[in-house]
Enzyme design. Structure first.
Site, PDB file in Angstrom:
ATOM      1  N   SER A 174       0.831  -1.218   0.000  1.00  0.00           N
ATOM      2  CA  SER A 174       0.000   0.000   0.000  1.00  0.00           C
ATOM      3  C   SER A 174       0.862   1.262   0.000  1.00  0.00           C
ATOM      4  CB  SER A 174      -0.920  -0.010   1.227  1.00  0.00           C
ATOM      5  OG  SER A 174      -0.152  -0.162   2.401  1.00  0.00           O
TER       6      SER A 174
ATOM      7  N   THR B  25      -1.467   3.800   4.649  1.00  0.00           N
ATOM      8  CA  THR B  25      -0.449   4.808   4.375  1.00  0.00           C
ATOM      9  C   THR B  25       0.569   4.817   5.499  1.00  0.00           C
ATOM     10  OG1 THR B  25      -2.060   6.208   3.282  1.00  0.00           O
ATOM     11  CG2 THR B  25      -0.178   7.340   4.277  1.00  0.00           C
TER      12      THR B  25
ATOM     13  N   THR C 218       2.096   7.031   0.255  1.00  0.00           N
ATOM     14  CA  THR C 218       1.113   5.965   0.030  1.00  0.00           C
ATOM     15  C   THR C 218       0.920   5.688  -1.454  1.00  0.00           C
ATOM     16  OG1 THR C 218      -1.153   5.296   0.619  1.00  0.00           O
ATOM     17  CG2 THR C 218      -0.894   7.535  -0.135  1.00  0.00           C
TER      18      THR C 218
ATOM     19  N   ARG D 150      -6.963   9.894  -9.191  1.00  0.00           N
ATOM     20  CA  ARG D 150      -7.447  10.205  -7.836  1.00  0.00           C
ATOM     21  C   ARG D 150      -6.269  10.519  -6.919  1.00  0.00           C
ATOM     22  NH1 ARG D 150      -6.638   7.993  -2.367  1.00  0.00           N
ATOM     23  NH2 ARG D 150      -8.533   8.362  -1.191  1.00  0.00           N
TER      24      ARG D 150
ATOM     25  N   GLY E 260      -5.545  11.325  -2.839  1.00  0.00           N
ATOM     26  CA  GLY E 260      -6.182  11.270  -1.523  1.00  0.00           C
ATOM     27  C   GLY E 260      -5.688  12.378  -0.612  1.00  0.00           C
ATOM     28  N   ASP E 261      -5.836  12.150   0.673  1.00  0.00           N
ATOM     29  CA  ASP E 261      -5.415  13.147   1.658  1.00  0.00           C
ATOM     30  C   ASP E 261      -3.892  13.184   1.843  1.00  0.00           C
ATOM     31  OD1 ASP E 261      -5.635  10.499   2.734  1.00  0.00           O
ATOM     32  OD2 ASP E 261      -5.316  11.344   4.733  1.00  0.00           O
TER      33      ASP E 261
ATOM     34  N   THR F 198      -4.301   8.393   8.401  1.00  0.00           N
ATOM     35  CA  THR F 198      -4.457   7.262   7.506  1.00  0.00           C
ATOM     36  C   THR F 198      -5.938   6.917   7.450  1.00  0.00           C
ATOM     37  OG1 THR F 198      -3.745   4.990   7.030  1.00  0.00           O
ATOM     38  CG2 THR F 198      -4.013   5.567   9.352  1.00  0.00           C
ATOM     39  N   GLY F 199      -6.304   6.148   6.443  1.00  0.00           N
ATOM     40  CA  GLY F 199      -7.716   5.777   6.293  1.00  0.00           C
ATOM     41  C   GLY F 199      -8.326   6.447   5.079  1.00  0.00           C
ATOM     42  N   HIS F 200      -9.634   6.503   5.052  1.00  0.00           N
ATOM     43  CA  HIS F 200     -10.335   7.005   3.863  1.00  0.00           C
ATOM     44  C   HIS F 200     -10.069   8.491   3.645  1.00  0.00           C
ATOM     45  CE1 HIS F 200     -12.174   3.145   4.572  1.00  0.00           C
ATOM     46  NE2 HIS F 200     -12.591   3.183   3.317  1.00  0.00           N
ATOM     47  N   GLY F 201      -9.222   8.748   2.658  1.00  0.00           N
ATOM     48  CA  GLY F 201      -8.698  10.098   2.438  1.00  0.00           C
ATOM     49  C   GLY F 201      -9.765  11.138   2.174  1.00  0.00           C
TER      50      GLY F 201
HETATM   51  N1  ASP Z   1      -5.357   7.926   3.257  1.00  0.00           N
HETATM   52  C1  ASP Z   1      -4.991   7.105   2.137  1.00  0.00           C
HETATM   53  C2  ASP Z   1      -5.748   7.559   0.921  1.00  0.00           C
HETATM   54  O1  ASP Z   1      -6.880   7.950   1.032  1.00  0.00           O
HETATM   55  C3  ASP Z   1      -5.233   5.660   2.355  1.00  0.00           C
HETATM   56  C4  ASP Z   1      -4.983   5.095   3.733  1.00  0.00           C
HETATM   57  O2  ASP Z   1      -4.203   5.623   4.493  1.00  0.00           O
HETATM   58  O3  ASP Z   1      -5.580   4.077   4.094  1.00  0.00           O
HETATM   59  O4  ASP Z   1      -5.213   7.472  -0.148  1.00  0.00           O
END
Ligand code: ASP
Length: 329
Positions: free
Chosen positions: A84, A186, A204, A214, A216-217, A237-240
């Site tokens: 990832s 990430t 990431t 795309r 992300g954050d 981390t997570g859904h950006g």
């Molecule tokens: N934050 C990252 C993104 O949205 C992914 C992640 O950290 O899980 O690309």
């Protein structure tokens, strides 16, 4: 009435007290200026352990936090087993591995790359953007051209395992990122060095099978990473998409400025994301958000939306351990 003799006695006492306080104060200032600042580095997820170990080599030898975080996150970037981040990262829905990264130092210098292909170390390209261009962010072909001009090598980042997974995914081609399934983690890292300076890095391959283009954050300063050398540093981390909605890492740092501890600040930022998601009638089931933070005193903390997020901490007291973040649901 105070006699002349009493007055002389009292003045002598006052001046000796003053001298005492003055010398105490001096002592304190000397102790404070001599006080060694304990370095600390924290980073997201299990791969943070190896990354921290690398960063620690710089921090423990009085190096700069900026060098520490860059060196640290380069470990998972180059590791094809980490699917990832960097080399070996899962591709987008067109089979292209596109990378996002950013870096920030104690002077609020910032550098970032988005949707960068073919370069194993996007974090070092982000640093080059910061140090060698008049800009703060380069994306896509422009980022690649710049990287090549700086001597970075063009490489194929798509490994067989990721290609096979992508081909399997294409059969249904459903974009449904799940919480805590390691197809999008990430590495975000923040560190305090012995000079008391803070820096951070975040890198990431983003959400697996995302739309091409795309971002992300993670490469967005303020969302995926933020450092304020007066206050603290945070990364996400997570859904950006959800983190960007609240400019998450900046929010965490601003909450620390208001006096919240790193853990409380991370918790409040997660709560804000939950409130927004609920207002949109969005299901929280598959959503994961994790924040980690340190403050200027070297205190650390984290919080996540749901169980399953952990972070690695390396300090003189905590010898590189993985800690489960507290969670809200
Ligand atoms: N934050 C990252 C993104 O949205 C992914 C992640 O950290 O899980 O690309």
């Amino acid at each position: 009435m105070t006699s002349r003799r009493q007055f002389i006695k009292l003045s002598a006492l006052a001046s000796s007290l003053f001298a005492f306080n003055k010398s105490k104060a001096n002592e304190l200032i000397i102790t404070q200026s001599k006080k060694t600042i304990k370095p600390i580095v924290i980073s997201t997820w299990r791969f943070g352990i190896e990354a921290n170990a690398e960063a620690w080599k710089t921090l423990s030898t009085q190096g700069r936090s900026l060098d520490a975080v860059e060196a640290g996150v380069k470990i998972p970037e180059a590791d094809p087993k980490e699917r990832s981040v960097g080399y070996g990262g899962r591709p987008d829905r067109d089979g292209r591995v596109t990378l996002d990264a950013c870096i920030m130092d104690e002077y609020s210098n910032i550098g970032s790359v988005g949707c960068l292909e073919h370069i194993v170390h996007p974090i070092s390209v982000a640093r080059a953007v910061m140090e060698k261009t008049p800009h703060t962010m380069l994306v896509g072909d422009g980022a690649l051209d710049f990287a090549l001009s700086q001597g970075f090598k063009k490489e194929n980042l798509l490994i067989k395992e990721s290609e096979d997974e992508w081909k399997e995914w294409l059969k249904k081609a459903e974009y449904k990122p799940k919480a805590n399934i390691e197809n999008h983690d990430t590495i975000g890292m923040v560190a305090l060095d012995m000079n008391g300076n803070l820096s951070g890095a975040c890198t990431t391959s983003g959400m697996a099978f995302k739309m091409h283009g795309r971002i992300g954050d993670s490469p967005i300063i303020g969302a995926g990473l933020f450092v304020d050398n007066e206050i603290g540093a945070a990364t996400a981390t997570g859904h950006g998409e959800e983190v960007m909605r609240i400019v998450g890492s900046h929010t965490v740092v601003e909450l620390m400025r208001q006096g919240y501890s790193p853990e409380e600040a991370c918790k409040k930022a997660v709560e804000r994301i939950i409130t927004i998601a609920k207002n949109k009638n969005k299901s929280l089931d598959e959503l994961q958000i994790g924040f980690i933070a340190i403050n200027k005193k070297g205190e650390h903390g984290a919080y996540c939306l749901q169980k399953g997020f952990n972070y690695a901490v390396y300090s003189p007291e905590i010898n590189n351990q993985l800690i489960d973040a507290k969670h809200i649901i």
